[in-house]
Write an enzyme that holds these catalytic residues in place. Structure first.
Site, PDB file in Angstrom:
ATOM      1  N   CYS A  66      -4.963   0.069  -1.318  1.00 13.81           N
ATOM      2  CA  CYS A  66      -6.003   1.028  -0.893  1.00 13.81           C
ATOM      3  C   CYS A  66      -7.115   1.170  -1.938  1.00 13.81           C
ATOM      4  CB  CYS A  66      -5.401   2.404  -0.638  1.00 13.81           C
ATOM      5  SG  CYS A  66      -3.805   2.390   0.154  1.00 13.81           S
ATOM      6  N   ASP A 124       0.315   6.800  -1.798  1.00 14.61           N
ATOM      7  CA  ASP A 124       1.427   7.354  -1.019  1.00 14.61           C
ATOM      8  C   ASP A 124       2.375   6.263  -0.558  1.00 14.61           C
ATOM      9  OD1 ASP A 124       0.079   9.670  -1.367  1.00 14.61           O
ATOM     10  OD2 ASP A 124       0.315  10.352   0.687  1.00 14.61           O
ATOM     11  N   CYS A 140      -7.368   5.931  -0.694  1.00 17.13           N
ATOM     12  CA  CYS A 140      -6.057   6.352  -0.220  1.00 17.13           C
ATOM     13  C   CYS A 140      -6.065   7.837   0.205  1.00 17.13           C
ATOM     14  CB  CYS A 140      -5.066   6.108  -1.344  1.00 17.13           C
ATOM     15  SG  CYS A 140      -3.365   5.956  -0.830  1.00 17.13           S
ATOM     16  N   ASP A 141      -4.923   8.284   0.753  1.00 14.19           N
ATOM     17  CA  ASP A 141      -4.853   9.588   1.429  1.00 14.19           C
ATOM     18  C   ASP A 141      -5.494  10.752   0.666  1.00 14.19           C
ATOM     19  OD1 ASP A 141      -3.248   7.972   2.921  1.00 14.19           O
ATOM     20  OD2 ASP A 141      -1.542   9.334   2.961  1.00 14.19           O
ATOM     21  N   LYS A 142      -5.074  10.960  -0.587  1.00 13.27           N
ATOM     22  CA  LYS A 142      -5.523  12.155  -1.306  1.00 13.27           C
ATOM     23  C   LYS A 142      -6.883  11.968  -1.955  1.00 13.27           C
ATOM     24  CE  LYS A 142      -1.556  13.542  -0.129  1.00 13.27           C
ATOM     25  NZ  LYS A 142      -1.200  12.269   0.503  1.00 13.27           N
ATOM     26  N   CYS A 162      -4.000   1.945   4.543  1.00 10.23           N
ATOM     27  CA  CYS A 162      -3.076   1.716   5.659  1.00 10.23           C
ATOM     28  C   CYS A 162      -3.842   1.779   6.986  1.00 10.23           C
ATOM     29  CB  CYS A 162      -1.969   2.747   5.641  1.00 10.23           C
ATOM     30  SG  CYS A 162      -0.994   2.685   4.121  1.00 10.23           S
ATOM     31  N   GLU A 205       6.002  13.719   1.074  1.00  9.94           N
ATOM     32  CA  GLU A 205       6.112  13.241   2.455  1.00  9.94           C
ATOM     33  C   GLU A 205       7.485  12.632   2.685  1.00  9.94           C
ATOM     34  OE1 GLU A 205       3.002  10.444   3.056  1.00  9.94           O
ATOM     35  OE2 GLU A 205       1.476  11.997   3.320  1.00  9.94           O
ATOM     36  N   SER A 227       4.373  11.883   6.636  1.00  7.93           N
ATOM     37  CA  SER A 227       3.297  10.915   6.504  1.00  7.93           C
ATOM     38  C   SER A 227       2.548  10.832   7.820  1.00  7.93           C
ATOM     39  CB  SER A 227       3.895   9.560   6.168  1.00  7.93           C
ATOM     40  OG  SER A 227       3.036   8.535   6.576  1.00  7.93           O
TER      41      SER A 227
HETATM   42 FE1  FES Z   1      -3.056   4.418   0.714  1.00  6.07          FE
HETATM   43 FE2  FES Z   1      -1.557   4.517   2.949  1.00  6.07          FE
HETATM   44  S1  FES Z   1      -0.897   4.263   0.886  1.00  6.07           S
HETATM   45  S2  FES Z   1      -3.689   4.837   2.726  1.00  6.07           S
END
Ligand code: FES
Length: 571
Positions: free
Chosen positions: A50, A82, A123-125, A195, A446, A472
């Site tokens: 990511c 994540d 990435c997510d955060k 992802c 998660e 997640s």
């Molecule tokens: Fe980075 Fe899923 S681990 S978006």
């Protein structure tokens, strides 16, 4: 018009020669000192798909910024993957990283008086962290999303990151060979990008594009597409215009903009993590957004997109049919979005969409309104004696709307993983994973590994899971997270014992254990808070400052802003 109103405080003051000497020493010319400074923050780092390409994208942003007569100054902040931390104790740092990202960008750009900001995140955060900082600083800003990873493939099977966890569940149950298990691991992530399903990163990217803080179509552009590079190069022109208009994040991040974002998250079947993150971003922007606002949108907006985790398609497929703007245009035409809101283009949402075609029968990714995936929203807020301040359920409809059964209780994710390995979980049970909340985890990890393993073991539609942790964006099945108050704070989950009968009802939006008030009172009197899970460092600071999940797990909530009164249905 003065475009460098912040940086001029030290670049144009004769009395601050040291500041100017340092900038000249860093390679800036006298002419540069008279230009606006743009902080370009990347969460790029090696070792995660990511984030691995983000520093390269930040270089392109700098090129585009320079072409507009602005000075781009790159800096980095952290990220936490994540995908990598899921299923191990490192996950405790994931949600914490959102605050570190926000705080570090605020500190860096605030200290050096940058006139504008571009954040290059993946990435997510990364995304909510950057958005929180930009909202706090409130200087002309935009976010550049690193884009999605390509889909993987092995033996004709389409793969993404969740395929790996599900393969693990099959391996545990002897349904897959070691060779095929390794084949999936080695082919699931074929290059840079976040992802690829409608998991948390893509949910946030689509929400932020809809909020108006990233440029049109940017959230659905694949990480490796030439268009992603062009987007970065164009960022300079957008920032120059934002500076000239003095258009700032809080001019864009209005309450109506958040309502638009909630509509898009719902239609796309997005991640429950959107609840935490959008509440946190709204707080930073001075907008009061609550779990009830999500419920109100869920009550009136259907799920239309057939996207993973519960559906068929990936973000790259959405990109091929027009991306998020095509979805927005479809929703605008149905009166579900407010088109009058300002965006980082300097134009309104409706103006951005003027030449975009709505999605019709030529595709089957976005269902028509008369044949939705689910007639109302999949993100539902459940209240009851297990969650007096609320919990967040992700109900796709495929798993039914009601589940009841005996509890099987685990006091950590590790305990649960052990339980899965020992085949302790049986069809019909309600799996309780507690002491994994914001404080108890700490960091509200998660539960992707256990939930995917349960899916892989063929129990996905036969058990329900409830937790004070998170799920997640890749999780599907009958799952309820963000249970508040968390067990560590003595919430209802702390009082549950194996075999207690739990009733989850997504039509009445309730989450209850069938115990009398007297029994609950007795158990509460006997309950003791577990010892601090950590005794030093950033996780201890987090435990001391984090708000509950109903307030977005923020770390700067003033006491007078704590409005987490019990829901009327439970008081
Ligand atoms: Fe980075 Fe899923 S681990 S978006």
């Amino acid at each position: 018009m003065i475009l460098n109103k912040y940086s001029r405080i030290y670049t144009q003051d004769d009395g601050l020669p040291a500041s100017q000497a340092m900038l000249i020493g860093a390679g800036l010319s006298d002419a540069d000192l008279r230009k606006p400074f743009v902080g370009i923050c990347s969460t790029g780092f090696e070792g995660n798909t990511c984030n691995m390409h983000l520093n390269g994208l930040a270089d392109e942003v700098k090129r585009g910024v320079a072409a507009q007569g602005l000075v781009g100054l790159r800096f980095n902040t952290i990220g936490v993957s994540d995908g990598i931390t899921n299923g191990n104790p490192g996950m405790r740092y994931s949600l914490v990283s959102r605050e570190i990202i926000a705080d570090s960008i605020e500190a860096m750009a605030g200290a050096h008086y940058y006139d504008a900001l571009a954040t290059v995140v993946g990435c997510d955060k990364n995304m909510p962290g950057a958005m929180i900082a930009m909202a706090r600083l409130n200087r002309p800003s935009l976010m550049v999303y690193g884009g999605s990873i390509r889909g993987g493939e092995f033996k004709g099977q389409q793969l993404n990151i969740v395929s790996c966890f599900e393969a693990y569940g099959k391996k545990v149950n002897g349904q897959i060979s070691e060779e095929d298990y390794q084949g999936i691991i080695h082919n699931a992530c074929p290059g840079p990008g976040a992802c690829g399903g409608m998991y948390t990163a893509n949910t946030l990217a689509a929400a932020i594009e809809t909020l108006g803080m990233s440029v049109p179509a940017s959230s659905s552009l694949p990480a490796e597409s030439p268009a992603k590079v062009q987007e970065c190069l164009d960022t300079g022109a957008y920032l120059r215009r934002l500076l000239e208009l003095d258009l700032k994040p809080r001019d864009i991040l209005t309450r109506e903009a958040f309502e638009n974002a909630l509509v898009v998250v719902t239609v796309l079947g997005g991640s429950t993590n959107a609840v935490l993150h959008l509440i946190a971003i709204a707080h930073a922007a001075g907008v009061h957004l609550t779990m009830d606002d999500f419920q109100a949108v869920s009550n009136r907006v259907p799920v239309l997109a057939d996207l993973k985790p519960s559906g068929k398609y990936l973000m790259e497929d959405l990109s091929k049919i027009g991306g998020v703007p095509a979805v927005q245009r479809t929703l605008l035409d149905h009166g579900l979005l407010n088109g009058d809101l300002m965006t980082v283009t300097g134009r309104t949402l409706a103006e951005n969409l003027a030449d975009v075609q709505p999605l019709g029968a030529e595709q089957d990714l976005l269902r028509p309104f008369d044949n939705p995936i689910k007639a109302d929203g999949h993100i539902q807020m459940l209240y009851g004696n297990l969650a007096t301040k609320g919990s967040v359920a992700k109900i796709s409809g495929k798993e039914g709307l009601r589940f009841e059964g005996p509890a099987i209780v685990f006091n950590s994710e590790e305990e649960l993983n052990q339980g899965i390995t020992e085949h302790k979980i049986k069809a019909g049970q309600v799996v309780v994973i507690r002491y994994v909340g914001p404080k108890g985890g700490p960091g509200m990890p998660e539960m992707l590994k256990p939930t995917s393993a349960i899916m892989g073991a063929g129990l996905g539609d036969k058990v329900a899971l409830i937790t004070d942790g998170r799920f997640s964006g890749g999780t599907h099945g009958f799952v309820i997270g963000h249970v508040c108050p968390e067990a560590y704070d003595g919430g209802g989950l702390a009082l549950v014992q194996d075999g207690d009968w739990i009733i989850l009802d997504a039509t009445e939006n309730t989450i209850n254990v069938q115990l009398s008030d007297d029994e609950l009172t007795q158990r509460r009197a006997a309950w003791r808070r577990p010892p601090l899970p950590v005794r030093q460092g950033v996780l201890l600071k987090y435990i001391r400052t984090v708000s509950d999940a109903s307030h977005g797990c923020i770390t700067d909530l003033l006491e007078e802003d704590q409005t987490g009164a019990p829901h009327p249905s439970t008081s």
